[in-house]
Design an enzyme around this catalytic site. Structure first.
Site, mmCIF file in Angstrom:
data_model
loop_
_atom_site.group_PDB
_atom_site.id
_atom_site.type_symbol
_atom_site.label_atom_id
_atom_site.label_comp_id
_atom_site.label_asym_id
_atom_site.label_seq_id
_atom_site.Cartn_x
_atom_site.Cartn_y
_atom_site.Cartn_z
ATOM 1 N N ARG A 1 -28.989 14.922 -9.344
ATOM 2 C CA ARG A 1 -30.323 15.482 -9.172
ATOM 3 C C ARG A 1 -30.719 15.436 -7.704
ATOM 4 O O ARG A 1 -30.883 14.362 -7.130
ATOM 5 C CB ARG A 1 -31.334 14.703 -10.018
ATOM 6 C CG ARG A 1 -32.592 15.516 -10.336
ATOM 7 C CD ARG A 1 -33.618 14.676 -11.071
ATOM 8 N NE ARG A 1 -34.241 13.725 -10.164
ATOM 9 C CZ ARG A 1 -34.666 12.515 -10.523
ATOM 10 N NH1 ARG A 1 -34.497 12.101 -11.765
ATOM 11 N NH2 ARG A 1 -35.237 11.716 -9.645
ATOM 12 N N HIS B 1 -37.706 14.287 -10.106
ATOM 13 C CA HIS B 1 -37.704 14.510 -11.549
ATOM 14 C C HIS B 1 -38.738 15.573 -11.932
ATOM 15 O O HIS B 1 -38.492 16.426 -12.771
ATOM 16 C CB HIS B 1 -38.012 13.190 -12.268
ATOM 17 C CG HIS B 1 -38.313 13.328 -13.720
ATOM 18 N ND1 HIS B 1 -37.333 13.554 -14.659
ATOM 19 C CD2 HIS B 1 -39.492 13.282 -14.405
ATOM 20 C CE1 HIS B 1 -37.889 13.630 -15.861
ATOM 21 N NE2 HIS B 1 -39.189 13.480 -15.731
ATOM 22 N N TYR C 1 -36.012 5.064 -5.246
ATOM 23 C CA TYR C 1 -34.832 4.763 -6.064
ATOM 24 C C TYR C 1 -33.630 5.679 -5.798
ATOM 25 O O TYR C 1 -32.514 5.352 -6.175
ATOM 26 C CB TYR C 1 -35.186 4.820 -7.553
ATOM 27 C CG TYR C 1 -35.631 6.173 -8.058
ATOM 28 C CD1 TYR C 1 -34.702 7.142 -8.438
ATOM 29 C CD2 TYR C 1 -36.982 6.498 -8.182
ATOM 30 C CE1 TYR C 1 -35.101 8.385 -8.911
ATOM 31 C CE2 TYR C 1 -37.394 7.731 -8.652
ATOM 32 C CZ TYR C 1 -36.449 8.669 -9.010
ATOM 33 O OH TYR C 1 -36.844 9.908 -9.477
#
Length: 354
Positions: A254, A258, A267
């Site tokens: 990714r 998100h 993160y």
């Protein structure tokens, strides 16, 4: 035909530098590969414009699918119109490839009733936001098609995080037992919001999970639209022949948040993100087509302009919709609405009227 790399059986068609040469997919002509390109550009344009649209406050929180376009376009092009698509929120715009207007999907993100469609018109089910709950739905529809003697196939899309949910396991088990004509398509971008795959499962690969249900699995480079197409085409042919479901694990990383409400800086591996963005799926395919002598600057510009025009029209149409009547929420909740709802609606109208 796809090459199987020594990366845990990862299939790939588009070459990488001088180490992995380009391959071809049997049965695809020039018109087919250009149709794939148009779909990729359309999805990319939709996603990028939707992020801008959200930042301007014109739609709500939006689930970004940048660099997932190859998984979506490659798999949909392997289907027939009679086949069914069950999208998650990450595939919110996949209906564009079946003719659903951009205005309809944009209206869905605006929370407007114009954003709903009749699945029977396009064989595209409603966008599923709960994680994995649509997997049993897809398995049930596929089994129903089999019971009716129809040769339609269903494909259901879900992320790596969904393989940790009970609904996925129930749907996969059901499909395996009933030999349902289903393609279980996992877009493994290696993050369930901020949870990495390594914290989700002890399995070496997500494809390994399929073995427990008697389902064959294949792993494919999720940023390689041709490899995705070929793997899905094989799975669809197997399902249509009566041989049951297949699990496709499309592996990528990714390279975007998100969703628009997410800050991944705490993160995410930023170096890996930059590497993936430099090797994203649309650019990889453009390079492949140019090396093949199929794509010219003029054609690429025209395809992008066509996609932008479609988005401009979609945004204008979505914003031209009249405000929804709040009574719809109350009228569609019960077959026989209790009297208290009338009072609640009256209170709501007084608040809205100021």
């Amino acid at each position: 035909m796809a090459q199987v790399l020594p990366e845990r059986g990862l299939r790939r068609v588009i070459g990488v530098g001088s180490t992995v040469p380009d391959a071809e997919v049997d049965g695809l002509g020039e018109d087919d590969v250009l149709a794939l390109y148009r779909s990729l550009v359309l999805l990319r344009t939709y996603d990028e414009r939707s992020v801008v649209y959200q930042r301007q406050g014109r739609i709500g929180t939006y689930a970004i699918f940048w660099n997932h376009e190859a998984m979506q376009a490659g798999s949909v092009h392997a289907l027939e119109p009679r086949d069914w698509i069950f999208p998650s929120y990450r595939e919110s715009a996949i209906g564009l490839l079946r003719g659903i207007p951009a205005s309809t999907i944009l209206s869905w993100w605006r929370g407007h009733p114009a954003g709903w469609w009749n699945p029977l018109d396009t064989n595209v089910a409603s966008i599923c936001v709960p994680i994995g709950t649509h997997v049993p739905h897809a398995a049930g529809l596929a089994w129903g098609k089999k019971l009716r003697g129809e040769d339609a196939v269903a494909i259901v899309y879900f992320g790596d995080g969904a393989t940790s949910e009970g609904s996925f396991h129930e749907g996969a088990n059901f499909a395996g037992v009933m030999r349902a004509p289903l393609v279980l398509f996992c877009n493994n971008n290696q993050w369930a919001i901020s949870t990495p795959v390594s914290a989700q499962t002890a399995a070496e690969t997500l494809a390994d999970k399929a073995a427990g249900y008697g389902i064959p699995a294949v792993r494919v480079d999720g940023a390689d639209v041709l490899a995705v197409y070929e793997a899905t085409r094989d799975a669809v042919a197997r399902a249509r022949a009566g041989d049951g479901p297949t699990f496709v694990e499309a592996v990528t990383y990714r390279a975007a948040p998100h969703a628009t409400a997410d800050d991944p800086s705490s993160y995410i591996d930023q170096e890996r993100v930059e590497e993936e963005r430099a090797n994203e799926c649309v650019g990889r395919y453009e390079g492949y087509l140019r090396r093949s002598g199929i794509l010219t600057d003029e054609l690429a510009e025209q395809v992008k302009e066509d996609a932008l025009a479609l988005m401009r029209e979609g945004i204008a149409a979505a914003e031209a919709e009249a405000p929804a009547d709040p009574a719809l929420v109350f009228e569609r909740s019960y077959v026989e609405p209790p009297p208290v709802l009338a009072a609640d609606l009256a209170d709501l109208r007084r608040v809205l009227d100021g």
